[in-house]
Write an enzyme that holds these catalytic residues in place. Structure first.
Site, PDB file in Angstrom:
ATOM      1  CG  HIS A 110      13.617   5.495 -14.482  1.00 23.60           C
ATOM      2  ND1 HIS A 110      14.101   5.208 -15.726  1.00 23.60           N
ATOM      3  CD2 HIS A 110      14.476   6.375 -13.937  1.00 23.60           C
ATOM      4  CE1 HIS A 110      15.232   5.883 -15.931  1.00 23.60           C
ATOM      5  NE2 HIS A 110      15.479   6.612 -14.855  1.00 23.60           N
TER       6      HIS A 110
HETATM    7  C1  UD1 Z   1      17.765   8.325 -10.389  1.00 27.96           C
HETATM    8  C2  UD1 Z   1      18.440   9.437 -11.190  1.00 27.96           C
HETATM    9  C3  UD1 Z   1      18.247   9.169 -12.678  1.00 27.96           C
HETATM   10  C4  UD1 Z   1      18.671   7.767 -13.064  1.00 27.96           C
HETATM   11  C5  UD1 Z   1      17.966   6.765 -12.168  1.00 27.96           C
HETATM   12  C6  UD1 Z   1      18.404   5.360 -12.469  1.00 27.96           C
HETATM   13  C7  UD1 Z   1      18.448  11.715 -10.221  1.00 27.96           C
HETATM   14  C8  UD1 Z   1      17.774  13.021 -10.212  1.00 27.96           C
HETATM   15  N1  UD1 Z   1      17.820  10.715 -10.912  1.00 27.96           N
HETATM   16  O1  UD1 Z   1      16.370   8.417 -10.627  1.00 27.96           O
HETATM   17  O2  UD1 Z   1      19.021  10.094 -13.401  1.00 27.96           O
HETATM   18  O3  UD1 Z   1      18.332   7.535 -14.410  1.00 27.96           O
HETATM   19  O4  UD1 Z   1      18.273   7.077 -10.807  1.00 27.96           O
HETATM   20  O5  UD1 Z   1      17.568   4.420 -11.858  1.00 27.96           O
HETATM   21  O6  UD1 Z   1      19.496  11.575  -9.652  1.00 27.96           O
HETATM   22  N2  UD1 Z   1      13.369   4.203  -4.610  1.00 27.96           N
HETATM   23  C9  UD1 Z   1      13.250   3.037  -3.925  1.00 27.96           C
HETATM   24  N3  UD1 Z   1      14.376   2.288  -3.702  1.00 27.96           N
HETATM   25  C10 UD1 Z   1      15.586   2.657  -4.150  1.00 27.96           C
HETATM   26  C11 UD1 Z   1      15.713   3.868  -4.841  1.00 27.96           C
HETATM   27  C12 UD1 Z   1      14.599   4.633  -5.088  1.00 27.96           C
HETATM   28  O7  UD1 Z   1      12.170   2.662  -3.506  1.00 27.96           O
HETATM   29  O8  UD1 Z   1      16.564   1.927  -3.927  1.00 27.96           O
HETATM   30  C13 UD1 Z   1      12.167   5.002  -4.914  1.00 27.96           C
HETATM   31  C14 UD1 Z   1      11.875   6.048  -3.882  1.00 27.96           C
HETATM   32  O9  UD1 Z   1      10.507   6.096  -3.715  1.00 27.96           O
HETATM   33  C15 UD1 Z   1      12.319   7.346  -4.521  1.00 27.96           C
HETATM   34  C16 UD1 Z   1      12.114   7.050  -6.000  1.00 27.96           C
HETATM   35  O10 UD1 Z   1      12.333   5.655  -6.157  1.00 27.96           O
HETATM   36  O11 UD1 Z   1      11.587   8.434  -4.073  1.00 27.96           O
HETATM   37  C17 UD1 Z   1      13.039   7.809  -6.891  1.00 27.96           C
HETATM   38  O12 UD1 Z   1      14.398   7.595  -6.534  1.00 27.96           O
HETATM   39  P1  UD1 Z   1      15.497   8.719  -6.853  1.00 27.96           P
HETATM   40  O13 UD1 Z   1      16.832   8.213  -6.492  1.00 27.96           O
HETATM   41  O14 UD1 Z   1      15.073  10.032  -6.342  1.00 27.96           O
HETATM   42  O15 UD1 Z   1      15.438   8.890  -8.427  1.00 27.96           O
HETATM   43  P2  UD1 Z   1      15.330   7.808  -9.574  1.00 27.96           P
HETATM   44  O16 UD1 Z   1      13.979   7.949 -10.181  1.00 27.96           O
HETATM   45  O17 UD1 Z   1      15.786   6.462  -9.152  1.00 27.96           O
END
Ligand code: UD1
Length: 353
Positions: free
Chosen positions: A198
């Site tokens: 991820h």
């Molecule tokens: C976040 C944390 C990372 C952690 C990870 C665990 C930061 C910078 N990153 O990364 O340290 O290892 O969580 O999973 O805080 N999205 C969905 N549904 C959700 C959540 C996210 O569709 O419930 C998608 C969205 O398109 C979003 C992308 O995932 O833009 C990334 O989500 P984000 O929370 O920004 O970072 P993670 O990659 O999940």
């Protein structure tokens, strides 16, 4: 809290605090919001629902953090807690610690002092800022104490207590659930791999991810690879239109199912940090597709091998894993399932001062 690994780290601490009759208000930033990225963890880990969900959702680094900061501050001013406790290294960690310390509420950082020294990862920036401003530091390793000492923090603020993620792991071993795909694909003990990817550096580039998945797919022989996909990864994966016949692709798994799957696997391929700690304790071979790790003990003591983000030799490593020729690890000091109690004891002693 706001992201998946934080719910896991919170759960044993919450149980210990509630058992000792402390009031805990959970602020969920809403960073993770899909049912299988958030609610399912509260259910699996038998936690009360968050007292407040800010529902911030996804956005750029700055906008997401800024909105959290605003929401957390309002709630802290209203409720005036004696302590704020933040976990890990996500944007929610950063927002929670910054909001609290700016209004002078004592703040404790659980899993403080980790460093990958790779500033391209947002988590590293979050760790650096959080560890500069919080009041008390609870660490998972002795090296983290050294990192914090180098920042000039006094020893009286730094407590090597172990790992709350491992409290959760050990506390739930009897509750693990075999997911339906086990029978659906006739999986067998040690007969498959688990993969999770991820990190933006691995999954946000089309060509990079396609190459990585092809390498894994083409090197596992007759074995299958269970690949529970993070929504970030799925977005890119859906654009491929190519079949990876060895990959069993699912959505994000629930905690109890996921731990079941890694416990029974022949090995794990990942770019996560937390999973390398879980595989270390479960003594399951693990290879990390990253160039650096903030958790070096999983390599020096545990079962993790850091093989790089774009490895030409991934085939060789997969082979070793499937042949059972992996190093044997040991469990790092104080990863014993009792960390949350230790943290609570320290917090209570500080509170009465
Ligand atoms: C976040 C944390 C990372 C952690 C990870 C665990 C930061 C910078 N990153 O990364 O340290 O290892 O969580 O999973 O805080 N999205 C969905 N549904 C959700 C959540 C996210 O569709 O419930 C998608 C969205 O398109 C979003 C992308 O995932 O833009 C990334 O989500 P984000 O929370 O920004 O970072 P993670 O990659 O999940």
């Amino acid at each position: 809290v706001g992201a998946r690994p934080q719910f896991i780290k919170l759960s044993p601490f919450l149980k210990a605090a509630e058992a000792a009759k402390h009031k805990v208000r959970i602020i969920h930033t809403g960073q993770h919001y899909d049912e299988e990225m958030s609610d399912s963890f509260f259910r699996d880990l038998e936690m009360k629902a968050p007292d407040l969900n800010l529902n911030i959702g996804s956005n750029s680094q700055a906008i997401q953090t800024a909105q959290m900061l605003e929401g957390v501050e309002v709630d802290l001013l209203q409720n005036k807690p004696d302590w704020v406790v933040v976990f890990g290294d996500t944007n929610s960690t950063l927002a929670g610690s910054l909001a609290a310390t700016k209004i002078n509420i004592p703040t404790a950082h659980i899993e403080a002092g980790l460093r990958s020294f790779n500033r391209e990862m947002p988590e590293e920036i979050n760790r650096m800022v959080t560890d500069s401003i919080t009041d008390y530091f609870f660490t998972t390793t002795a090296l983290a104490n050294t990192n914090l000492g180098a920042l000039g923090h006094g020893e009286e603020k730094i407590f090597f207590v172990g790992n709350t993620m491992i409290d959760s792991l050990l506390g739930n071993m009897e509750r693990l659930i075999q997911p339906p795909l086990w029978n659906e694909y006739s999986l067998e003990d040690k007969g498959y791999l688990v993969m999770t990817l991820h990190r933006p550096s691995n999954v946000d580039g089309y060509e990079n991810l396609r190459q990585l998945l092809s390498l894994i797919n083409d090197n596992v022989g007759d074995k299958k690879v269970v690949f529970p996909m993070h929504p970030r990864t799925k977005k890119m994966f859906d654009q491929f239109g190519i079949a990876f016949d060895k990959l069993i692709v699912t959505g994000p798994m629930s905690y109890l199912e996921f731990i079941y799957m890694i416990k029974h696997s022949a090995g794990v391929v990942t770019d996560s940090g937390g999973i390398t700690e879980e595989t270390t304790v479960l003594n399951v071979p693990c290879m990390t597709l990253r160039n650096s790790t903030e958790r070096p003990e999983t390599v020096t003591e545990g079962t993790n091998e850091l093989i790089g983000a774009n490895p030409d030799n991934v085939g060789e490593w997969v082979d070793k894993m499937l042949q059972g020729q992996w190093k044997k690890g040991s469990i790092p000091e104080l990863w014993d399932g009792k960390t949350s109690e230790r943290i609570l004891e320290v917090l209570c002693s500080k509170y009465s001062v």
